[in-house]
Design a protein around this motif. Structure first.
Motif, PDB file in Angstrom:
ATOM      1  N   GLY A  75     -12.021   4.291   7.372  1.00  0.00           N
ATOM      2  CA  GLY A  75     -13.175   5.104   7.022  1.00  0.00           C
ATOM      3  C   GLY A  75     -13.801   5.835   8.192  1.00  0.00           C
ATOM      4  O   GLY A  75     -14.829   6.493   8.044  1.00  0.00           O
ATOM      5  N   GLU A  76     -13.157   5.742   9.353  1.00  0.00           N
ATOM      6  CA  GLU A  76     -13.700   6.415  10.536  1.00  0.00           C
ATOM      7  C   GLU A  76     -13.623   7.933  10.383  1.00  0.00           C
ATOM      8  O   GLU A  76     -14.480   8.664  10.889  1.00  0.00           O
ATOM      9  CB  GLU A  76     -12.950   5.959  11.785  1.00  0.00           C
ATOM     10  N   ILE A  77     -12.577   8.395   9.697  1.00  0.00           N
ATOM     11  CA  ILE A  77     -12.474   9.811   9.343  1.00  0.00           C
ATOM     12  C   ILE A  77     -12.126   9.901   7.861  1.00  0.00           C
ATOM     13  O   ILE A  77     -11.609   8.949   7.271  1.00  0.00           O
ATOM     14  CB  ILE A  77     -11.425  10.564  10.186  1.00  0.00           C
ATOM     15  N   ASP A  78     -12.410  11.041   7.253  1.00  0.00           N
ATOM     16  CA  ASP A  78     -12.172  11.206   5.816  1.00  0.00           C
ATOM     17  C   ASP A  78     -10.677  11.197   5.512  1.00  0.00           C
ATOM     18  O   ASP A  78      -9.857  11.723   6.279  1.00  0.00           O
ATOM     19  CB  ASP A  78     -12.773  12.526   5.321  1.00  0.00           C
ATOM     20  N   GLY A  79     -10.342  10.615   4.371  1.00  0.00           N
ATOM     21  CA  GLY A  79      -8.949  10.587   3.942  1.00  0.00           C
ATOM     22  C   GLY A  79      -8.861  10.353   2.447  1.00  0.00           C
ATOM     23  O   GLY A  79      -9.860  10.059   1.784  1.00  0.00           O
ATOM     24  N   SER A  80      -7.676  10.496   1.895  1.00  0.00           N
ATOM     25  CA  SER A  80      -7.473  10.293   0.466  1.00  0.00           C
ATOM     26  C   SER A  80      -7.650   8.825   0.097  1.00  0.00           C
ATOM     27  O   SER A  80      -7.421   7.932   0.914  1.00  0.00           O
ATOM     28  CB  SER A  80      -6.068  10.755   0.062  1.00  0.00           C
ATOM     29  N   VAL A  85       0.189   1.145  -7.401  1.00  0.00           N
ATOM     30  CA  VAL A  85       0.570   1.096  -8.812  1.00  0.00           C
ATOM     31  C   VAL A  85       2.025   0.648  -8.893  1.00  0.00           C
ATOM     32  O   VAL A  85       2.843   1.007  -8.042  1.00  0.00           O
ATOM     33  CB  VAL A  85       0.425   2.477  -9.495  1.00  0.00           C
ATOM     34  N   LEU A  86       2.344  -0.146  -9.895  1.00  0.00           N
ATOM     35  CA  LEU A  86       3.724  -0.560 -10.142  1.00  0.00           C
ATOM     36  C   LEU A  86       4.211   0.090 -11.424  1.00  0.00           C
ATOM     37  O   LEU A  86       3.633  -0.118 -12.491  1.00  0.00           O
ATOM     38  CB  LEU A  86       3.805  -2.088 -10.256  1.00  0.00           C
ATOM     39  N   ASN A 105      -3.570  10.141  -7.181  1.00  0.00           N
ATOM     40  CA  ASN A 105      -3.762  10.840  -8.448  1.00  0.00           C
ATOM     41  C   ASN A 105      -2.729  10.354  -9.465  1.00  0.00           C
ATOM     42  O   ASN A 105      -1.630  10.888  -9.564  1.00  0.00           O
ATOM     43  CB  ASN A 105      -3.637  12.351  -8.244  1.00  0.00           C
ATOM     44  N   ARG A 106      -3.085   9.352 -10.236  1.00  0.00           N
ATOM     45  CA  ARG A 106      -2.161   8.814 -11.242  1.00  0.00           C
ATOM     46  C   ARG A 106      -1.768   9.868 -12.269  1.00  0.00           C
ATOM     47  O   ARG A 106      -0.642   9.875 -12.770  1.00  0.00           O
ATOM     48  CB  ARG A 106      -2.818   7.645 -11.988  1.00  0.00           C
ATOM     49  N   ASN A 107      -2.699  10.744 -12.596  1.00  0.00           N
ATOM     50  CA  ASN A 107      -2.429  11.762 -13.611  1.00  0.00           C
ATOM     51  C   ASN A 107      -1.350  12.740 -13.169  1.00  0.00           C
ATOM     52  O   ASN A 107      -0.710  13.390 -14.006  1.00  0.00           O
ATOM     53  CB  ASN A 107      -3.712  12.531 -13.947  1.00  0.00           C
ATOM     54  N   ARG A 108      -1.161  12.872 -11.871  1.00  0.00           N
ATOM     55  CA  ARG A 108      -0.070  13.700 -11.345  1.00  0.00           C
ATOM     56  C   ARG A 108       1.217  12.890 -11.236  1.00  0.00           C
ATOM     57  O   ARG A 108       2.298  13.344 -11.620  1.00  0.00           O
ATOM     58  CB  ARG A 108      -0.431  14.255  -9.969  1.00  0.00           C
ATOM     59  N   THR A 109       1.094  11.678 -10.705  1.00  0.00           N
ATOM     60  CA  THR A 109       2.274  10.884 -10.389  1.00  0.00           C
ATOM     61  C   THR A 109       3.032  10.422 -11.627  1.00  0.00           C
ATOM     62  O   THR A 109       4.263  10.525 -11.676  1.00  0.00           O
ATOM     63  CB  THR A 109       1.872   9.654  -9.550  1.00  0.00           C
ATOM     64  N   ALA A 110       2.324   9.914 -12.628  1.00  0.00           N
ATOM     65  CA  ALA A 110       2.988   9.349 -13.809  1.00  0.00           C
ATOM     66  C   ALA A 110       3.936  10.332 -14.498  1.00  0.00           C
ATOM     67  O   ALA A 110       5.109   9.997 -14.743  1.00  0.00           O
ATOM     68  CB  ALA A 110       1.951   8.814 -14.795  1.00  0.00           C
ATOM     69  N   PRO A 111       3.511  11.558 -14.826  1.00  0.00           N
ATOM     70  CA  PRO A 111       4.451  12.483 -15.484  1.00  0.00           C
ATOM     71  C   PRO A 111       5.610  12.894 -14.582  1.00  0.00           C
ATOM     72  O   PRO A 111       6.716  13.156 -15.076  1.00  0.00           O
ATOM     73  CB  PRO A 111       3.573  13.686 -15.848  1.00  0.00           C
ATOM     74  N   GLU A 112       5.380  12.939 -13.268  1.00  0.00           N
ATOM     75  CA  GLU A 112       6.473  13.289 -12.356  1.00  0.00           C
ATOM     76  C   GLU A 112       7.540  12.195 -12.341  1.00  0.00           C
ATOM     77  O   GLU A 112       8.744  12.482 -12.365  1.00  0.00           O
ATOM     78  CB  GLU A 112       5.922  13.529 -10.945  1.00  0.00           C
ATOM     79  N   ILE A 113       7.095  10.935 -12.300  1.00  0.00           N
ATOM     80  CA  ILE A 113       8.046   9.822 -12.313  1.00  0.00           C
ATOM     81  C   ILE A 113       8.758   9.751 -13.660  1.00  0.00           C
ATOM     82  O   ILE A 113       9.971   9.512 -13.737  1.00  0.00           O
ATOM     83  CB  ILE A 113       7.326   8.487 -12.015  1.00  0.00           C
ATOM     84  N   ASP A 229       5.209   9.731  -3.512  1.00  0.00           N
ATOM     85  CA  ASP A 229       4.329   8.625  -3.879  1.00  0.00           C
ATOM     86  C   ASP A 229       5.058   7.295  -4.032  1.00  0.00           C
ATOM     87  O   ASP A 229       4.420   6.250  -4.181  1.00  0.00           O
ATOM     88  CB  ASP A 229       3.597   8.946  -5.193  1.00  0.00           C
ATOM     89  N   VAL A 230       6.375   7.318  -4.030  1.00  0.00           N
ATOM     90  CA  VAL A 230       7.159   6.085  -4.192  1.00  0.00           C
ATOM     91  C   VAL A 230       7.399   5.442  -2.833  1.00  0.00           C
ATOM     92  O   VAL A 230       8.031   6.036  -1.960  1.00  0.00           O
ATOM     93  CB  VAL A 230       8.507   6.374  -4.891  1.00  0.00           C
TER      94      VAL A 230
END
Length: 251
Positions: A75-80, A85-86, A105-113, A229-230
């Motif tokens: 948290g020293e600098i901003d990050g995602s 998730v399994l 972003n699960r909403n992005r990752t799930a459909p891509e996988i 993301d994997v």
């Protein structure tokens, strides 16, 4: 176990090549960020962070990148804000596949996988569709020319490993998650070089695949492994050395 060994070795060789192109740096940065977020920024007291840093150094990730990832996690600098998730799915020929994911972003990752599974003849499934056939274990690979088998077995078993076996040109050291730290530390203290080490999913039984099924399984594994993301992929396939050689040769 043979199938998982095949992929563990393929994935390790692949990561070495990908590292030269910087492809794995983003994955390792995520691992460092999450480790620092969960256990703090001090690798001496945060085992998960220490191993993530060691993995990053092993593929020559720049020190500045490592330090920046630690600062993002603490948290020293901003990050995602990444979450673990399994995902579970069924690949060609009924092969069970487990994907450890870090995503912001699960909403992005799930459909891509899901799409990756579908184009390779598989299907992303519901929770529990594949996990029942795996056990969570520590898996450490050591090149056969880097250690004496008897000495390695004595050392690893004394440190808490469940088993040490040779698969082709590597030794596999397998342990329970609670023993992972002790086994890794014992190998490091003995200056035994490891090819890879991870907490992963080890299949209880394997499915032998060949021909187009084998090609499609490996294609799916490679595409999943290439996804940003994997973090890791495990499966219960078994491919004979002969079939693997044919595929590698492009036959």
């Amino acid at each position: 176990m043979a199938g998982h060994s095949h992929w563990a070795n393929i994935a390790h060789k692949k990561s070495v090549i990908d590292a030269k192109r910087g492809k794995v740096w983003s994955k390792l940065s995520k691992a460092i960020i999450v480790a620092a977020k969960m256990g703090g920024p001090d690798p001496d007291s945060n085992l998960r962070l220490r191993y993530a840093i060691n993995d990053a150094k092993a593929i020559s990730m720049p020190k500045d990148n490592i330090e920046r990832a630690i600062k993002k996690g603490s948290g020293e600098i901003d990050g995602s804000n990444y979450e673990e998730v399994l995902y579970e799915g069924i690949g060609p020929a009924g092969v069970a596949i487990m994907c450890d994911i870090l995503t912001d972003n699960r909403n992005r990752t799930a459909p891509e996988i899901r799409k990756l599974f579908e184009v390779c003849g598989g299907k992303l499934g519901a929770t529990g569709c594949a996990a029942w056939t795996f056990d969570r274990k520590g898996l450490i690979l050591i090149a056969a020319d880097k250690a004496d088998e008897e000495a390695l077995m004595d050392l690893a078993l004394e440190a808490g490993a469940d088993d040490v076996r040779r698969e082709g040109e590597v030794f596999e050291v397998i342990c329970e998650p609670d023993s992972y730290r002790g086994v890794c530390d014992a190998l490091a203290a003995a200056e035994i070089e490891t090819s890879s080490r991870e907490l992963t999913w080890i299949p209880r039984d394997t499915i032998e695949v060949s021909g187009d099924d084998a090609r499609n399984v490996l294609k799916l594994m490679e595409r999943l492994d290439d996804h940003d993301d994997v973090q890791s992929v495990s499966a219960n396939f078994d491919i004979s050395d002969e079939v693997l050689a044919e595929i590698s040769a492009g036959n």
